[in-house]
Design an enzyme around this catalytic site. Structure first.
Site, PDB file in Angstrom:
ATOM      1  N   ASN A 192      -5.544  -2.345  -9.170  1.00  0.00           N
ATOM      2  CA  ASN A 192      -5.476  -1.495  -7.985  1.00  0.00           C
ATOM      3  C   ASN A 192      -4.184  -1.817  -7.229  1.00  0.00           C
ATOM      4  OD1 ASN A 192      -5.848  -0.122  -5.611  1.00  0.00           O
ATOM      5  ND2 ASN A 192      -7.607  -1.327  -4.918  1.00  0.00           N
ATOM      6  N   LYS A 222      -3.019  -0.330  -4.754  1.00  0.00           N
ATOM      7  CA  LYS A 222      -3.181  -0.016  -3.325  1.00  0.00           C
ATOM      8  C   LYS A 222      -1.984   0.801  -2.803  1.00  0.00           C
ATOM      9  CE  LYS A 222      -6.094  -4.013  -2.802  1.00  0.00           C
ATOM     10  NZ  LYS A 222      -6.726  -4.955  -1.893  1.00  0.00           N
ATOM     11  N   HIS A 274     -14.029   1.645  -2.091  1.00  0.00           N
ATOM     12  CA  HIS A 274     -13.331   0.374  -1.883  1.00  0.00           C
ATOM     13  C   HIS A 274     -13.619  -0.135  -0.464  1.00  0.00           C
ATOM     14  CE1 HIS A 274     -10.215  -2.610  -1.470  1.00  0.00           C
ATOM     15  NE2 HIS A 274     -10.139  -2.617  -2.789  1.00  0.00           N
ATOM     16  N   GLU A 310     -11.799  -1.487   1.636  1.00  0.00           N
ATOM     17  CA  GLU A 310     -10.791  -1.123   2.646  1.00  0.00           C
ATOM     18  C   GLU A 310     -11.090   0.269   3.197  1.00  0.00           C
ATOM     19  OE1 GLU A 310      -7.382  -2.058   0.217  1.00  0.00           O
ATOM     20  OE2 GLU A 310      -7.842  -4.183   0.461  1.00  0.00           O
ATOM     21  N   GLU A 347     -17.472  -6.802  -5.230  1.00  0.00           N
ATOM     22  CA  GLU A 347     -16.449  -7.535  -4.491  1.00  0.00           C
ATOM     23  C   GLU A 347     -17.063  -8.276  -3.329  1.00  0.00           C
ATOM     24  OE1 GLU A 347     -15.499  -3.739  -1.595  1.00  0.00           O
ATOM     25  OE2 GLU A 347     -14.138  -5.419  -1.776  1.00  0.00           O
ATOM     26  N   GLY A 387      -7.970 -10.011  -1.203  1.00  0.00           N
ATOM     27  CA  GLY A 387      -6.635 -10.229  -0.659  1.00  0.00           C
ATOM     28  C   GLY A 387      -6.504 -11.479   0.202  1.00  0.00           C
ATOM     29  N   SER A 417      -9.303 -11.409  -5.307  1.00  0.00           N
ATOM     30  CA  SER A 417      -8.333 -12.478  -5.551  1.00  0.00           C
ATOM     31  C   SER A 417      -8.390 -13.043  -6.972  1.00  0.00           C
ATOM     32  CB  SER A 417      -8.482 -13.591  -4.512  1.00  0.00           C
ATOM     33  OG  SER A 417      -8.167 -13.089  -3.228  1.00  0.00           O
TER      34      SER A 417
HETATM   35  C1  PEP Z   1      -9.172  -5.173  -4.465  1.00  0.00           C
HETATM   36  O1  PEP Z   1      -8.806  -4.809  -3.356  1.00  0.00           O
HETATM   37  O2  PEP Z   1      -9.805  -4.405  -5.221  1.00  0.00           O
HETATM   38  C2  PEP Z   1      -8.829  -6.510  -4.884  1.00  0.00           C
HETATM   39  C3  PEP Z   1      -9.520  -7.040  -5.831  1.00  0.00           C
HETATM   40  O3  PEP Z   1      -7.793  -7.122  -4.226  1.00  0.00           O
HETATM   41  P1  PEP Z   1      -7.262  -8.606  -4.469  1.00  0.00           P
HETATM   42  O4  PEP Z   1      -7.292  -8.870  -5.952  1.00  0.00           O
HETATM   43  O5  PEP Z   1      -5.875  -8.606  -3.919  1.00  0.00           O
HETATM   44  O6  PEP Z   1      -8.202  -9.504  -3.737  1.00  0.00           O
END
Ligand code: PEP
Length: 250
Positions: free
Chosen positions: A11, A13, A97, A99, A167, A173, A213
């Site tokens: 992703n 973003k 997501h 966000e 997640e 992030g 992450s």
């Molecule tokens: C995400 O936003 O889907 C994600 C996994 O971000 P990150 O790997 O940067 O934590």
């Protein structure tokens, strides 16, 4: 046990320029990775770069949009419809997501409506669910992810084209990663929820991928967990270590 093909999504973003995109795609195109029988790789650039990436990307990888509108397009300024993605032959979309849930106020019902509509148009969906830090600390992780999954289950009947992306929102992030045991515990709980509330067959075949992450250093240990069927990667998907994450499929 039916094999679930490992899935690695990147992703990107709201990052990058046309030049950056070319560089990332070059790295991906030159990488030696396991075959597409072993791992499915899907990268998700910002909308404006989708045609460019689709045109340049190696044929064994595919692309996803990062969002789409909840129903047929029309007078919805700034939105991108599922029909447009179909028209551009974009096979996947990321929906729900954290966000977007947090920053754009997308509710579980709205996300589920989007998922149902995208699927109805023939687009495959990476459906995101997960708990916040407060919810984890309050001990409600399973309740939260079950409720988010229930909202989806109430609106779809065919899970073939859905990848469930768990997640821990506190790991997105932030550099904080759920331990492999924490990830496995939630993935196992989700699979059991699917057994009871959807069907054993859907539970067996649906890929539940981990996000938060993930990087080149921690992917192997996470990938070794039986219910971790792949990853959705944010920050590290913009870097060459994304290739190491793809390789963790084997
Ligand atoms: C995400 O936003 O889907 C994600 C996994 O971000 P990150 O790997 O940067 O934590």
């Amino acid at each position: 046990m039916a094999a679930r093909k490992f899935f690695v999504g990147g992703n990107w973003k709201c990052n990058g320029t046309g030049e950056d995109v070319k560089k990332i795609v070059t790295v991906l195109n030159e990488a030696e990775v396991p075959s597409e029988d072993v791992v499915e790789v899907v990268v998700s650039p910002p909308f404006v770069f989708l045609p460019q990436v689709k045109g340049l990307l190696r044929p064994d990888f595919s692309v996803a949009a990062q969002n789409c509108w909840v129903r047929k397009g029309g007078a919805f300024t700034g939105e991108i419809s599922a029909e447009m993605l179909v028209n551009l032959q974009v096979p996947w979309v990321i929906l729900g997501h954290s966000e977007r849930r947090a920053l754009m106020g997308e509710s579980s019902d709205f996300v589920a409506d989007k998922i149902a509509y995208a699927l109805s148009q023939g687009i495959k969906v990476i459906a995101c669910i997960g708990e916040t830090l407060e919810q984890r600390e309050a001990g409600t992780t399973m309740e939260v992810v079950a409720a988010q999954t229930k909202a989806i289950a109430e609106k779809i009947s065919d899970w073939t084209n859905v990848v469930l992306a768990y997640e821990p929102v506190w790991a997105i992030g932030t550099g904080k990663v759920a331990t492999p045991a924490q990830a496995q515990e939630v993935h196992d709980g989700l699979r059991k929820w699917l057994v009871t509330n959807v069907s054993p067959a859907v539970a067996e075949s649906t890929r539940i991928i981990y996000r938060g992450s993930v990087n080149g250093a921690n992917c192997k240990e996470l990938a070794a967990k039986p219910d971790v069927d792949g990853f959705l990667v944010g920050g590290a998907s913009l870097k060459p270590e994304f290739v190491d994450i793809i390789k963790s499929a084997t």
